[in-house]
Design an enzyme around this catalytic site. Structure first.
Site, PDB file in Angstrom:
ATOM      1  N   CYS A   2       0.870  -1.163   0.000  1.00 12.13           N
ATOM      2  CA  CYS A   2       0.000   0.000   0.000  1.00 12.13           C
ATOM      3  C   CYS A   2       0.909   1.214   0.000  1.00 12.13           C
ATOM      4  O   CYS A   2       2.118   1.084   0.170  1.00 12.13           O
ATOM      5  CB  CYS A   2      -0.848   0.081   1.264  1.00 12.13           C
ATOM      6  SG  CYS A   2      -1.834  -1.384   1.570  1.00 12.13           S
ATOM      7  N   ARG A  29       1.245   1.773  -5.982  1.00  6.78           N
ATOM      8  CA  ARG A  29       1.438   0.796  -4.903  1.00  6.78           C
ATOM      9  C   ARG A  29       0.124   0.120  -4.487  1.00  6.78           C
ATOM     10  O   ARG A  29       0.118  -0.768  -3.645  1.00  6.78           O
ATOM     11  CB  ARG A  29       2.040   1.488  -3.666  1.00  6.78           C
ATOM     12  CG  ARG A  29       3.389   2.133  -3.919  1.00  6.78           C
ATOM     13  CD  ARG A  29       3.886   2.822  -2.675  1.00  6.78           C
ATOM     14  NE  ARG A  29       4.146   1.855  -1.626  1.00  6.78           N
ATOM     15  CZ  ARG A  29       5.281   1.191  -1.485  1.00  6.78           C
ATOM     16  NH1 ARG A  29       6.267   1.398  -2.324  1.00  6.78           N
ATOM     17  NH2 ARG A  29       5.429   0.332  -0.507  1.00  6.78           N
ATOM     18  N   TRP A  76      -3.895  -1.592  -1.066  1.00  8.07           N
ATOM     19  CA  TRP A  76      -3.807  -2.816  -1.855  1.00  8.07           C
ATOM     20  C   TRP A  76      -4.190  -3.919  -0.869  1.00  8.07           C
ATOM     21  O   TRP A  76      -3.402  -4.279  -0.004  1.00  8.07           O
ATOM     22  CB  TRP A  76      -2.365  -2.983  -2.327  1.00  8.07           C
ATOM     23  CG  TRP A  76      -2.165  -4.152  -3.212  1.00  8.07           C
ATOM     24  CD1 TRP A  76      -1.598  -5.342  -2.866  1.00  8.07           C
ATOM     25  CD2 TRP A  76      -2.496  -4.253  -4.591  1.00  8.07           C
ATOM     26  NE1 TRP A  76      -1.575  -6.161  -3.958  1.00  8.07           N
ATOM     27  CE2 TRP A  76      -2.112  -5.526  -5.019  1.00  8.07           C
ATOM     28  CE3 TRP A  76      -3.100  -3.379  -5.500  1.00  8.07           C
ATOM     29  CZ2 TRP A  76      -2.297  -5.947  -6.324  1.00  8.07           C
ATOM     30  CZ3 TRP A  76      -3.279  -3.804  -6.796  1.00  8.07           C
ATOM     31  CH2 TRP A  76      -2.878  -5.067  -7.195  1.00  8.07           C
ATOM     32  N   ASN A 102       1.220   0.117   5.914  1.00  5.84           N
ATOM     33  CA  ASN A 102       1.597  -0.710   4.763  1.00  5.84           C
ATOM     34  C   ASN A 102       2.367  -1.908   5.312  1.00  5.84           C
ATOM     35  O   ASN A 102       3.318  -1.722   6.058  1.00  5.84           O
ATOM     36  CB  ASN A 102       2.468   0.134   3.811  1.00  5.84           C
ATOM     37  CG  ASN A 102       3.259  -0.719   2.831  1.00  5.84           C
ATOM     38  OD1 ASN A 102       4.396  -0.400   2.512  1.00  5.84           O
ATOM     39  ND2 ASN A 102       2.692  -1.787   2.351  1.00  5.84           N
ATOM     40  N   GLY A 103       1.944  -3.117   4.931  1.00  2.44           N
ATOM     41  CA  GLY A 103       2.628  -4.315   5.408  1.00  2.44           C
ATOM     42  C   GLY A 103       1.621  -5.292   5.979  1.00  2.44           C
ATOM     43  O   GLY A 103       0.417  -5.184   5.706  1.00  2.44           O
ATOM     44  N   GLU A 480       9.982 -20.859 -17.787  1.00  2.00           N
ATOM     45  CA  GLU A 480       9.748 -19.477 -17.398  1.00  2.00           C
ATOM     46  C   GLU A 480      10.912 -18.585 -17.879  1.00  2.00           C
ATOM     47  O   GLU A 480      10.688 -17.467 -18.352  1.00  2.00           O
ATOM     48  CB  GLU A 480       9.567 -19.386 -15.870  1.00  2.00           C
ATOM     49  CG  GLU A 480       9.428 -18.004 -15.293  1.00  2.00           C
ATOM     50  CD  GLU A 480       8.261 -17.192 -15.851  1.00  2.00           C
ATOM     51  OE1 GLU A 480       7.392 -17.757 -16.539  1.00  2.00           O
ATOM     52  OE2 GLU A 480       8.252 -15.972 -15.623  1.00  2.00           O
ATOM     53  N   LYS A 484      10.505 -15.434 -20.434  1.00  7.87           N
ATOM     54  CA  LYS A 484      10.953 -14.073 -20.111  1.00  7.87           C
ATOM     55  C   LYS A 484      11.807 -13.513 -21.243  1.00  7.87           C
ATOM     56  O   LYS A 484      11.666 -12.369 -21.643  1.00  7.87           O
ATOM     57  CB  LYS A 484      11.788 -14.031 -18.812  1.00  7.87           C
ATOM     58  CG  LYS A 484      11.038 -14.172 -17.523  1.00  7.87           C
ATOM     59  CD  LYS A 484      10.424 -12.896 -17.013  1.00  7.87           C
ATOM     60  CE  LYS A 484       8.969 -12.748 -17.307  1.00  7.87           C
ATOM     61  NZ  LYS A 484       7.989 -13.695 -16.946  1.00  7.87           N
ATOM     62  N   GLU A 487       9.585 -12.725 -24.176  1.00  9.58           N
ATOM     63  CA  GLU A 487       8.668 -11.612 -23.905  1.00  9.58           C
ATOM     64  C   GLU A 487       9.345 -10.254 -23.984  1.00  9.58           C
ATOM     65  O   GLU A 487       8.807  -9.331 -24.563  1.00  9.58           O
ATOM     66  CB  GLU A 487       8.106 -11.735 -22.472  1.00  9.58           C
ATOM     67  CG  GLU A 487       6.942 -12.646 -22.304  1.00  9.58           C
ATOM     68  CD  GLU A 487       6.472 -12.671 -20.857  1.00  9.58           C
ATOM     69  OE1 GLU A 487       5.274 -12.540 -20.636  1.00  9.58           O
ATOM     70  OE2 GLU A 487       7.301 -12.825 -19.926  1.00  9.58           O
ATOM     71  N   HIS A 503      16.291 -35.173 -29.436  1.00  5.08           N
ATOM     72  CA  HIS A 503      15.268 -35.635 -30.375  1.00  5.08           C
ATOM     73  C   HIS A 503      14.782 -34.489 -31.254  1.00  5.08           C
ATOM     74  O   HIS A 503      13.584 -34.265 -31.377  1.00  5.08           O
ATOM     75  CB  HIS A 503      14.115 -36.273 -29.604  1.00  5.08           C
ATOM     76  CG  HIS A 503      14.563 -37.417 -28.755  1.00  5.08           C
ATOM     77  ND1 HIS A 503      14.897 -38.652 -29.267  1.00  5.08           N
ATOM     78  CD2 HIS A 503      14.797 -37.499 -27.421  1.00  5.08           C
ATOM     79  CE1 HIS A 503      15.290 -39.456 -28.295  1.00  5.08           C
ATOM     80  NE2 HIS A 503      15.239 -38.769 -27.154  1.00  5.08           N
ATOM     81  N   LYS A 603      -0.787  -6.981 -19.766  1.00  5.32           N
ATOM     82  CA  LYS A 603      -0.580  -7.493 -18.405  1.00  5.32           C
ATOM     83  C   LYS A 603      -1.678  -8.505 -18.047  1.00  5.32           C
ATOM     84  O   LYS A 603      -1.422  -9.518 -17.433  1.00  5.32           O
ATOM     85  CB  LYS A 603      -0.591  -6.316 -17.424  1.00  5.32           C
ATOM     86  CG  LYS A 603      -0.320  -6.703 -15.985  1.00  5.32           C
ATOM     87  CD  LYS A 603       1.148  -6.871 -15.715  1.00  5.32           C
ATOM     88  CE  LYS A 603       1.429  -7.421 -14.341  1.00  5.32           C
ATOM     89  NZ  LYS A 603       2.640  -8.251 -14.342  1.00  5.32           N
TER      90      LYS A 603
HETATM   91  C1  G6P Z   1      -0.384 -12.286 -19.569  1.00  2.00           C
HETATM   92  C2  G6P Z   1       0.833 -11.627 -18.931  1.00  2.00           C
HETATM   93  C3  G6P Z   1       1.719 -12.689 -18.271  1.00  2.00           C
HETATM   94  C4  G6P Z   1       0.904 -13.516 -17.276  1.00  2.00           C
HETATM   95  C5  G6P Z   1      -0.339 -14.122 -17.950  1.00  2.00           C
HETATM   96  C6  G6P Z   1      -1.275 -14.730 -16.922  1.00  2.00           C
HETATM   97  O1  G6P Z   1       0.035 -13.058 -20.650  1.00  2.00           O
HETATM   98  O2  G6P Z   1       1.567 -10.925 -19.907  1.00  2.00           O
HETATM   99  O3  G6P Z   1       2.786 -12.061 -17.586  1.00  2.00           O
HETATM  100  O4  G6P Z   1       1.698 -14.536 -16.764  1.00  2.00           O
HETATM  101  O5  G6P Z   1      -1.084 -13.097 -18.616  1.00  2.00           O
HETATM  102  O6  G6P Z   1      -1.768 -13.733 -16.091  1.00  2.00           O
HETATM  103  P1  G6P Z   1      -2.389 -13.991 -14.664  1.00  2.00           P
HETATM  104  O7  G6P Z   1      -2.822 -12.636 -14.203  1.00  2.00           O
HETATM  105  O8  G6P Z   1      -3.544 -14.934 -14.860  1.00  2.00           O
HETATM  106  O9  G6P Z   1      -1.333 -14.594 -13.827  1.00  2.00           O
END
Ligand code: G6P
Length: 608
Positions: A2, A29, A76, A102-103, A480, A484, A487, A503, A603
């Site tokens: 927050c 935040r 938050w 916050n925390g 992952e 990254k 992406e 293979h 996002k």
């Molecule tokens: C989008 C974002 C990814 C995320 C995915 C799932 O593709 O760009 O970074 O991992 O959605 O999102 P979620 O909010 O369900 O974890």
């Protein structure tokens, strides 16, 4: 996460207006509720509610407030859903104390029970409200406000940045810090407190960063700081920041992605503090009794789900099915009463995951949602909720929310392993202890691998393709890592089980082709070593993310090695994610791309 602010004295404008402006700079935040409290003529007025700062202000007009001192909050949600009652500031029974926080206060339940037994009435579901009532208790017992604060701080466990108003001493804003950030902004005739420098940067650029365990108060003309009952001299800590407002919102980091990578120790600490062992036991019982466990998510969240899948089926022998949520239809015929689904989604809004949750629930499957956003759609529509406490993530590519998901899922898997008799009490204690202390190791890992990651990025930046190879529990981390790089650096990257590389994928390997190896599971290390040699024989640029204990055997074989501390495989998935995030970040920057806003990506994806 927050944002909090505090102000005492006059900057030449109405305090309500100044506090709103400060809060707007902290909206990144958190933004599910907001509120302000001011003290004027010995009376505290609170105006707050659910919604964004502008929406709440339009309803309750906190910009209209005037006073000597004030505090504000943008929320938050962590404990208690977003609502008018749960919005900060929170007050005591008499309305003479107001607090923003916050925390996470990890012992709030116990404190609340004690306070309720003493007759205190609570009006919210938050962990924060205990602070106001505790303070009230101590001042009623005739302690001075500073003495009361000292006692309050000694009772709190967990993470906190606190700003507190007390009607009895209206020219002061009291504060305390442990782990959550808190900064003092020094002015002429006024002083600020805030979670982050941009909050007050338009009024002053002279700052003092408070340290863990410090508390005290600001007045319009002074700052008093204490730690453990002893005054702390903070004069030498005053510094002048010369940040542009843009840079300031990133705390000096050039991108949110880098800031969020560096925030992981805090995100993990908060996530750990927010875990409830009773709830973990209840959910682990559910998993152990389930006929089948479905695990689903998209993108990065799917990869966290794959780690969980491996822990439940590979180590515990549960009948699990993990799938990308967009592929749920394939599993519908298997689903029915007695099954459990674990749906992982940081945003809680991804449409494919939501569809899977809805369809499987209709079939009688009980759903556990793992999300970073309290009360978002997926947790709301699920039977059980497990929250990560990573705070809002601005960078499109998930970083801190991923490692926070891994922490929650590792803790749940360990609890299930204890319940299922796969782990003894001692082994369980060791694993949970390791997870609890992981934030420190994450910190150490960031510090020790960052320069190396930058160097390797300079070798990757000119490449067109890369492979990420692993075996066992490391495979989702390889996936992952590859995601990254794709992406944010726009380099074609694929992850394979290392054995599978023979293979097909190996056909592409020639001199200088980058192949990354992630060594996570001890039982696969021999085989992985063989795969490194195969790639070396073809002239590949071999790069390894290796725990220190395997350094002797891999150090000589690989072109580049990134070493991480030794921990058990589940916790290692978290540590190994860090260099892979940094590698993708620095490669993106070297290639001239903005890692915060990768092209074509969103996002949160809310279309099928
Ligand atoms: C989008 C974002 C990814 C995320 C995915 C799932 O593709 O760009 O970074 O991992 O959605 O999102 P979620 O909010 O369900 O974890």
């Amino acid at each position: 996460m927050c944002g909090i602010v505090g102000l005492t004295g006059s900057v030449g404008e109405r305090i309500g207006l100044v506090l709103r402006r400060c809060l707007e700079r902290l909206e990144y935040r958190g933004y599910d509720s907001a509120g302000v409290a001011v003290v004027n003529g010995g009376v505290i007025t609170v105006r707050k509610g659910r919604g964004k700062i502008s929406e709440v202000d339009a309803r309750v007009n906190f910009t209209g407030l005037n006073g000597v001192s004030g505090i504000g909050h943008t929320r938050w949600a962590t404990h208690g859903k977003p609502s008018d009652e749960n919005a900060h500031p929170h007050t005591d029974c008499s309305g003479t104390v107001a607090v923003v926080h916050n925390g996470i206060i990890s012992n709030y339940r116990e404190l609340r029970e004690q306070l309720e037994a003493r007759g205190h009435r609570f009006t919210s579901d938050t962990d924060t409200e205990v602070i106001a009532h505790l303070f009230e208790d101590y001042v009623k017992a005739r302690l001075t406000a500073l003495e009361a604060l000292r006692e309050v701080v000694s009772r709190l466990r967990g993470t906190y940045a606190i700003a507190l108003l007390y009607a009895g001493e209206p020219d002061k804003v009291f504060f305390a810090r442990n782990v959550s950030p808190l900064i003092i902004g020094l002015g002429n005739g006024f002083n600020f407190l805030a979670s982050d420098i941009p909050a007050f940067l338009e009024y002053t650029n002279r700052v003092i960063t408070l340290h863990d365990g410090e508390y005290g108060f600001i007045t319009p003309g002074s700052v008093y700081v204490e730690r453990g009952g002893e005054p702390v001299d903070v004069k030498a800590r005053v510094r002048v920041v010369n940040w542009s407002p843009e840079l300031a919102s990133k705390e000096g980091y050039p991108h949110f992605m880098l800031k969020e990578i560096h925030e992981q120790p805090r995100a993990l600490r908060d996530t750990w503090a927010g875990l409830d062992t009773d709830q973990l036991s209840k959910l682990s019982d559910l998993l152990l009794k389930a006929r089948r466990v479905f695990i689903t998510g998209s993108g990065t969240s799917y990869h966290a789900g794959l780690v969980f899948d491996h822990l439940l089926s590979g180590l515990m022998g549960l009948d699990t099915h993990a799938f990308n949520s967009s592929e749920y239809k394939r599993y519908v015929k298997l689903a029915g009463d007695g099954d459990v689904m674990v749906a992982v989604s940081q945003s809680g809004e991804t449409i494919d995951t939501l569809m899977a949750v809805r369809v499987f629930r209709r079939l009688g499957v009980r759903v556990i949602a793992v999300s970073n956003i309290v009360d978002s759609t997926i947790p709301r529509e699920s039977d059980y909720q497990l929250y990560t406490r990573a705070g809002p993530e601005v960078g499109v590519a998930a970083t801190k929310t991923f490692t926070a998901q891994l922490m929650v899922l590792n803790a749940l898997a360990a609890t299930a392993a204890l319940g299922g008799g796969v782990l003894g009490k001692d082994e369980y204690g060791l694993i949970m202890g390791e997870l609890e202390h992981l934030p420190d190791l994450v910190n150490l890992t960031i510090t020790s691998v960052e320069a190396k990651a930058r160097h390797i990025a300079s070798r990757l930046a000119s490449k067109a393709s890369a492979y990420y190879l692993s075996r066992g529990l490391g495979l989702p981390i390889a996936m992952e890592g590859a995601l990254k790089l794709k992406e944010v650096a726009y380099i074609h990257a694929e992850a394979y089980p290392a054995g599978e590389s023979k293979h097909g994928p190996i056909a592409l390997v020639e001199g200088g082709f980058p192949v990354l190896f992630i060594a996570t599971d001890d039982e696969y290390v021999d085989a992985l070593e063989g795969n490194v040699m195969e790639m070396n024989a073809r002239g590949a640029l071999t790069i390894g993310v290796i725990p220190a204990k395997h350094q002797p055997r891999f150090g000589k074989l690989l072109s580049e090695v990134i070493q991480t501390p030794n921990v058990s495989p589940g916790a290692l998935t978290i540590l190994q994610s860090i260099p892979l995030q940094l590698l993708a970040y620095y490669t993106a920057v070297l290639r001239g791309h903005d890692p915060d806003k990768p092209r074509n990506l969103a996002k949160t994806v809310t279309v099928e």
